[in-house]
Design a protein around this motif. Structure first.
Motif, PDB file in Angstrom:
ATOM      1  N   ILE A  80       0.853  -1.189   0.000  1.00 54.31           N
ATOM      2  CA  ILE A  80       0.000   0.000   0.000  1.00 54.31           C
ATOM      3  C   ILE A  80       0.886   1.236   0.000  1.00 54.31           C
ATOM      4  O   ILE A  80       1.765   1.399   0.864  1.00 54.31           O
ATOM      5  CB  ILE A  80      -0.940   0.029   1.216  1.00 54.31           C
ATOM      6  N   THR A  81       0.674   2.093  -0.983  1.00 56.22           N
ATOM      7  CA  THR A  81       1.423   3.345  -1.105  1.00 56.22           C
ATOM      8  C   THR A  81       0.435   4.505  -1.158  1.00 56.22           C
ATOM      9  O   THR A  81      -0.559   4.444  -1.887  1.00 56.22           O
ATOM     10  CB  THR A  81       2.278   3.362  -2.379  1.00 56.22           C
ATOM     11  N   THR A  82       0.702   5.549  -0.377  1.00 52.87           N
ATOM     12  CA  THR A  82      -0.088   6.774  -0.448  1.00 52.87           C
ATOM     13  C   THR A  82       0.858   7.946  -0.665  1.00 52.87           C
ATOM     14  O   THR A  82       2.018   7.911  -0.259  1.00 52.87           O
ATOM     15  CB  THR A  82      -0.913   7.008   0.823  1.00 52.87           C
ATOM     16  N   TYR A 104      -3.697   7.150  -3.639  1.00 52.36           N
ATOM     17  CA  TYR A 104      -3.304   5.864  -3.077  1.00 52.36           C
ATOM     18  C   TYR A 104      -3.071   4.861  -4.193  1.00 52.36           C
ATOM     19  O   TYR A 104      -3.537   5.019  -5.332  1.00 52.36           O
ATOM     20  CB  TYR A 104      -4.389   5.330  -2.122  1.00 52.36           C
ATOM     21  N   ASN A 105      -2.330   3.814  -3.841  1.00 56.62           N
ATOM     22  CA  ASN A 105      -2.106   2.709  -4.769  1.00 56.62           C
ATOM     23  C   ASN A 105      -1.996   1.421  -3.967  1.00 56.62           C
ATOM     24  O   ASN A 105      -1.273   1.371  -2.970  1.00 56.62           O
ATOM     25  CB  ASN A 105      -0.832   2.930  -5.587  1.00 56.62           C
ATOM     26  N   SER A 116      -5.225   2.119  -8.237  1.00 55.34           N
ATOM     27  CA  SER A 116      -4.887   3.455  -7.775  1.00 55.34           C
ATOM     28  C   SER A 116      -6.118   4.337  -7.786  1.00 55.34           C
ATOM     29  O   SER A 116      -7.104   4.042  -8.461  1.00 55.34           O
ATOM     30  CB  SER A 116      -3.800   4.072  -8.662  1.00 55.34           C
ATOM     31  N   GLY A 119      -7.266  10.331  -3.336  1.00 57.39           N
ATOM     32  CA  GLY A 119      -7.493  10.224  -1.901  1.00 57.39           C
ATOM     33  C   GLY A 119      -8.255  11.419  -1.373  1.00 57.39           C
ATOM     34  O   GLY A 119      -9.017  12.072  -2.094  1.00 57.39           O
ATOM     35  N   VAL A 154      -9.126   2.578   2.173  1.00 57.66           N
ATOM     36  CA  VAL A 154      -8.238   1.429   2.096  1.00 57.66           C
ATOM     37  C   VAL A 154      -8.401   0.511   3.301  1.00 57.66           C
ATOM     38  O   VAL A 154      -8.420  -0.712   3.176  1.00 57.66           O
ATOM     39  CB  VAL A 154      -6.775   1.901   1.950  1.00 57.66           C
ATOM     40  N   ASN A 170      -3.308   5.223   7.129  1.00 62.13           N
ATOM     41  CA  ASN A 170      -3.797   6.068   6.049  1.00 62.13           C
ATOM     42  C   ASN A 170      -5.301   6.336   6.146  1.00 62.13           C
ATOM     43  O   ASN A 170      -5.932   6.669   5.152  1.00 62.13           O
ATOM     44  CB  ASN A 170      -3.478   5.425   4.696  1.00 62.13           C
ATOM     45  N   GLU A 173      -6.192   9.731   4.976  1.00 61.02           N
ATOM     46  CA  GLU A 173      -5.718  10.019   3.626  1.00 61.02           C
ATOM     47  C   GLU A 173      -6.621   9.432   2.551  1.00 61.02           C
ATOM     48  O   GLU A 173      -6.503   9.802   1.380  1.00 61.02           O
ATOM     49  CB  GLU A 173      -4.292   9.485   3.455  1.00 61.02           C
ATOM     50  N   THR A 174      -7.526   8.490   2.934  1.00 67.35           N
ATOM     51  CA  THR A 174      -8.369   7.820   1.931  1.00 67.35           C
ATOM     52  C   THR A 174      -9.825   7.812   2.374  1.00 67.35           C
ATOM     53  O   THR A 174     -10.522   6.801   2.244  1.00 67.35           O
ATOM     54  CB  THR A 174      -7.878   6.377   1.695  1.00 67.35           C
TER      55      THR A 174
END
Length: 520
Positions: A80-82, A104-105, A116, A119, A154, A170, A173-174
């Motif tokens: 998980i990448t943000t 996000y991804n 992806s 966010g 997420v 996160n 962020e999401t």
């Protein structure tokens, strides 16, 4: 490792570290930036304002791997990448506005939630109380709206009871729902020449427009410390919990970080988040064990040109006022000279007429005329002293004159063109006192290396001396120049105001015994 190798390491590292400290030109612990551009750390916000016209931007990336899956989390093994981009602008000295947007991804093998998306979008403002800069306390408040523009929340981990918590690093962020955040901020700032430390405290409430969602209490505490300039070590602890049903399994995590600050306003930050929460009763987690992050920040002064123009205008106005005062003083001296000449002529004519009278009165009249002339000379000197300009009085009474209208570009020795009219006036003033031996002395603050400051101050003193010799060649042999660097401070170098006072050019009378002749 042998003792010989240890000694060699210390001989190389210690001078290198001292060199870095010596050439660093910024404050000991200047502001660092949080994900939305305001002053702060990775999560904890500082109560310090940006300042009018200051623009901060930051791009931050976060990464973790789902080590174990639970209901409402990505699949085990997913990565998980943000990313968050934020920008803040100082609207005035105490109020900042900011905006941020996240993305996000989720990368996994065949995971339905992989992909992806956009966010959370954030819009807010922060205000700080107008507390004097020399005080260590800062107080502020931040209000922000978190718009639910994310395509995927997420992490929606469920408790055993079935209700969704505010879990995952996160979470904010999401968000798929709109939230309102209100946060109080307090900061304590302690700064010295080669060290600095800041403490930040946050208490806030996040109220969601999501149906049946309880209000969140968010708290955080952080500390920033200068390891060695330009490296800033940070450590913070953050917590989220529901106001109506707090439990000991709510998200709680620590975030160590290291920030590298460059002299051009660019910061590079690396750090990580580490979970401090225990697993809940059903065995699920509120946070993964760790998350890594990195950020790049840039700070710009959008009003630098306007501030510079205002300063130059103030300098010109000051020089114009000084020139008018000098013209008025010279005109008054001219009128006084005419009056004195008329009085002397009248006394001389009277003496000639009286000399034609009897010889017995000649000696007494001559003595009387001599006394009158002495009194007139003493009166003239007293009047001349009373009409001296502030600069003359300061130089002749103390032997020292601060050239407060002489300016240089940062790090350069060339005199600003706006300083030359002022030096013309000073040079013309000094021609009236031919017996004075004068030294032009240059001084700097303590920022930068000692050798560099000594060379800079010597160059500036010589530039002033050479210009004054061009204006008044008669000064040849009576003017000298010497740079003192930061060895003669007039104020503390720990504050911007003190450092400004220490950056100066002065005239100093070397033969101060001659001053008695001009101050009977």
């Amino acid at each position: 490792m042998s003792r010989m190798k240890l000694r060699l390491c210390f001989r190389v590292l210690v001078p290198l570290l001292l060199l870095i400290q010596g050439v660093w030109s910024q404050d000991t612990l200047g502001p660092t930036t949080n994900p939305y551009g305001t002053v702060g750390m990775s999560q904890v916000v500082s109560a310090e304002p940006l300042g009018a016209g200051r623009l901060n931007m930051q791009l931050r990336g976060n990464y973790y791997k789902q080590q174990e899956a639970f209901p409402g989390t990505p699949t085990q093994g997913d990565q998980i990448t943000t990313a968050t981009f934020g920008a803040a602008l100082g609207l005035n000295p105490y109020i900042d506005g900011f905006v941020g947007i996240a993305a996000y991804n989720i990368q996994g093998n065949g995971t339905p939630a992989a992909g992806s998306g956009l966010g959370t979008t954030v819009l807010g403002a922060q205000g700080s109380l107008p507390i004097p800069e020399d005080q260590p306390v800062r107080l502020g408040m931040q209000v922000a709206t978190l718009f639910g523009t994310a395509g995927n929340q997420v992490n929606t981990t469920l408790r055993t009871t079935g209700d969704a918590g505010a879990y995952g690093y996160n979470y904010l962020e999401t968000r798929k729902f709109t939230d309102l955040s209100v946060k109080l901020e307090q900061s304590l700032i302690f700064m010295g020449r080669n060290m600095g430390v800041k403490f930040h405290f946050n208490e806030g409430v996040i109220s969601s427009f999501q149906q049946d969602k309880s209000d969140l209490l968010v708290t955080g505490v952080g500390m920033q410390y200068v390891v060695i300039q330009p490296l800033v070590l940070g450590i913070e602890v953050n917590d989220r919990t529901f106001l109506n049903k707090p439990v000991n399994t709510d998200p709680l995590w620590a975030s160590p970080s290291l920030t590298y600050r460059t002299p051009v306003g660019l910061n590079i930050e690396l750090g990580g988040d580490a979970s401090l929460s225990k697993n809940r009763a059903d065995g699920s987690r509120t946070l993964e064990p760790w998350r890594a992050f990195g950020a790049v920040s840039l700070s710009l002064d959008t009003e630098a040109g306007e501030k510079r123009r205002q300063a130059e205008k103030a300098q010109r106005d000051s020089l114009d006022r000084l020139a008018l005062l000098e013209q008025a003083r010279l005109a008054q001296m001219s009128r006084d000279s005419v009056i004195l000449a008329d009085a002397v002529n009248e006394a001389q004519q009277k003496a000639i007429n009286d000399s034609l009278q009897e010889k017995s009165r000649e000696d007494s009249l001559a003595l009387f005329a001599s006394q009158q002339s002495l009194q007139a000379s003493q009166q003239n000197l007293a009047e001349e002293i009373s009409k001296r300009s502030d600069a003359e009085q300061q130089l002749l009474s103390t032997g020292l004159l601060l050239l407060d209208a002489v300016y240089f570009e940062s790090g350069k020795t060339e005199i600003s063109i706006n300083s030359k009219p002022y030096l013309n006036v000073i040079a013309k003033m000094l021609t009236k006192y031919p017996k004075l031996q004068i030294e032009v002395s240059g001084h700097t603050d303590s920022i930068g290396g000692a050798d560099y400051n000594m060379r800079l101050s010597q160059g500036r003193a010589e530039a002033v001396m050479e210009y004054m010799l061009e204006v008044a060649p008669d000064f040849q042999g009576r003017l000298s120049a010497k740079g003192y660097g930061a060895t003669r401070p007039k104020a503390s170098n720990a504050t911007p105001q003190g450092r400004k006072l220490n950056r100066r050019t002065e005239l100093e009378v070397l033969n101060k015994d001659v001053l008695k002749e001009y101050n009977p």
